[in-house]
Design a protein around this motif. Structure first.
Motif, PDB file in Angstrom:
ATOM      1  N   UNK A  91      -3.064 -41.889  15.796  1.00 46.37           N
ATOM      2  CA  UNK A  91      -3.149 -40.834  14.408  1.00 46.37           C
ATOM      3  C   UNK A  91      -2.635 -39.515  14.991  1.00 46.37           C
ATOM      4  N   UNK A  92      -2.583 -39.321  16.119  1.00 48.47           N
ATOM      5  CA  UNK A  92      -2.098 -37.907  16.506  1.00 48.47           C
ATOM      6  C   UNK A  92      -0.266 -38.016  16.529  1.00 48.47           C
ATOM      7  N   UNK A  93       0.179 -39.349  16.823  1.00 45.11           N
ATOM      8  CA  UNK A  93       1.576 -39.604  16.555  1.00 45.11           C
ATOM      9  C   UNK A  93       1.954 -39.237  15.076  1.00 45.11           C
ATOM     10  N   UNK A 109      16.848 -39.704  21.682  1.00 45.88           N
ATOM     11  CA  UNK A 109      16.621 -40.209  20.284  1.00 45.88           C
ATOM     12  C   UNK A 109      17.759 -41.205  19.905  1.00 45.88           C
ATOM     13  N   UNK A 110      18.922 -40.671  20.392  1.00 48.39           N
ATOM     14  CA  UNK A 110      20.195 -41.553  19.915  1.00 48.39           C
ATOM     15  C   UNK A 110      20.250 -42.766  20.400  1.00 48.39           C
ATOM     16  N   UNK A 111      19.520 -43.021  21.451  1.00 46.00           N
ATOM     17  CA  UNK A 111      19.236 -44.664  21.944  1.00 46.00           C
ATOM     18  C   UNK A 111      18.365 -45.365  21.225  1.00 46.00           C
ATOM     19  N   UNK A 112      17.457 -44.725  20.473  1.00 46.15           N
ATOM     20  CA  UNK A 112      16.585 -45.601  19.757  1.00 46.15           C
ATOM     21  C   UNK A 112      16.706 -45.504  18.343  1.00 46.15           C
ATOM     22  N   UNK A 113      18.134 -45.707  17.837  1.00 46.19           N
ATOM     23  CA  UNK A 113      18.359 -45.558  16.426  1.00 46.19           C
ATOM     24  C   UNK A 113      17.744 -47.114  15.801  1.00 46.19           C
ATOM     25  N   UNK A 114      17.407 -48.051  16.348  1.00 51.47           N
ATOM     26  CA  UNK A 114      16.840 -49.230  15.774  1.00 51.47           C
ATOM     27  C   UNK A 114      15.388 -49.179  15.716  1.00 51.47           C
ATOM     28  N   UNK A 115      14.858 -48.126  16.308  1.00 56.89           N
ATOM     29  CA  UNK A 115      13.312 -48.200  16.475  1.00 56.89           C
ATOM     30  C   UNK A 115      12.613 -47.434  15.369  1.00 56.89           C
ATOM     31  N   UNK A 116      12.042 -48.197  14.594  1.00 58.00           N
ATOM     32  CA  UNK A 116      11.124 -47.646  13.423  1.00 58.00           C
ATOM     33  C   UNK A 116      10.044 -46.837  13.794  1.00 58.00           C
ATOM     34  N   UNK A 117       9.704 -45.948  12.843  1.00 56.84           N
ATOM     35  CA  UNK A 117       8.356 -45.093  13.044  1.00 56.84           C
ATOM     36  C   UNK A 117       6.995 -46.003  13.330  1.00 56.84           C
ATOM     37  N   UNK A 118       7.055 -47.098  12.841  1.00 58.53           N
ATOM     38  CA  UNK A 118       5.831 -48.222  13.168  1.00 58.53           C
ATOM     39  C   UNK A 118       5.950 -48.717  14.443  1.00 58.53           C
ATOM     40  N   UNK A 119       7.250 -48.910  14.841  1.00 52.72           N
ATOM     41  CA  UNK A 119       7.400 -49.504  16.409  1.00 52.72           C
ATOM     42  C   UNK A 119       6.818 -48.194  17.486  1.00 52.72           C
ATOM     43  N   UNK A 120       7.527 -47.206  17.112  1.00 56.47           N
ATOM     44  CA  UNK A 120       7.082 -46.055  17.946  1.00 56.47           C
ATOM     45  C   UNK A 120       5.580 -45.838  18.260  1.00 56.47           C
ATOM     46  N   UNK A 121       5.089 -45.979  16.961  1.00 57.66           N
ATOM     47  CA  UNK A 121       3.560 -45.600  16.904  1.00 57.66           C
ATOM     48  C   UNK A 121       2.723 -46.818  17.667  1.00 57.66           C
ATOM     49  N   UNK A 122       3.341 -47.922  17.482  1.00 55.43           N
ATOM     50  CA  UNK A 122       2.612 -48.891  18.299  1.00 55.43           C
ATOM     51  C   UNK A 122       2.749 -48.964  19.835  1.00 55.43           C
ATOM     52  N   UNK A 123       4.040 -48.498  20.124  1.00 56.84           N
ATOM     53  CA  UNK A 123       4.082 -48.169  21.565  1.00 56.84           C
ATOM     54  C   UNK A 123       3.093 -47.198  22.113  1.00 56.84           C
ATOM     55  N   UNK A 124       2.845 -46.130  21.450  1.00 54.86           N
ATOM     56  CA  UNK A 124       1.892 -45.104  21.560  1.00 54.86           C
ATOM     57  C   UNK A 124       0.626 -45.683  21.751  1.00 54.86           C
TER      58      UNK A 124
END
Length: 194
Positions: free
Chosen positions: A83-85, A169-184
């Protein structure tokens, strides 16, 4: 005219949030803030005392908004981090102003002078640390981290994507918001495993 005064104060805080987010405390100009708020410099000094006072009021308002809309749940720290993310994605000015605060209010020895310390964030962190300590004491959270260490790790993990350099951030171009959130969420979950 109390309603007019409060409306003016709100407009000044909103304009100052944008100005401080873009330029920091040192680069911000009270003239631009007053113009953007449809006000004047005298009102800034009347309501906030100084540019530093205005910055502190902006930071306090952001802390209050974040803590009220994203309360910590010690029984679901991974969900809290998620939720913070979300909050940081939806309100990027929070992390920008926090970064300016770290850069401009911290001395070369890494400490923040008492005059620049913001009580809102100190109180928020104290309350969270106490809640974590209580949950550790009754076995709801593992005790392999000190409460302040665990809070620091959760907060840093939640903000990890918002504090990296653009080149990363340029290395993460295929990373979606949902994926980044799930990693957190997953990373905080792993912190809690024995």
């Amino acid at each position: 005219m109390a309603g007019d005064a409060e409306a003016t104060r709100r407009r000044l805080l909103q304009a100052a949030t944008q100005e401080f987010s873009a330029r920091g405390l040192a680069g911000a100009r009270v003239e631009r803030i007053a113009a953007a708020a449809g006000s004047n410099k005298a009102q800034i000094y009347h309501y906030f005392g100084s540019k530093d006072g205005l910055f502190a009021a902006v930071f306090d308002a952001l802390v209050e908004r974040t803590t009220s809309t994203v309360p910590m749940d010690v029984d679901d720290l991974p969900g809290y981090a998620g939720r913070l993310f979300d909050s940081y994605v939806d309100h990027p000015e929070v992390q920008r102003i926090a970064a300016w605060h770290r850069l401009e209010q911290t001395g070369t020895d890494g400490t923040t002078p008492a005059a620049a310390r913001l009580r809102s964030i100190e109180q928020s962190n104290r309350t969270k640390i106490e809640a974590i300590a209580a949950a550790q004491a009754d076995g709801r959270l593992p005790g392999h981290w000190l409460p302040e260490e665990l809070l620091g790790l959760v907060l840093q993990i939640a903000a990890v994507w918002h504090s990296s350099v653009p080149e990363f951030d340029d290395l993460l171009t295929g990373s979606t918001r949902e994926h980044r959130r799930q990693v957190v969420v997953d990373a905080v979950g792993r912190l809690l495993t024995p």
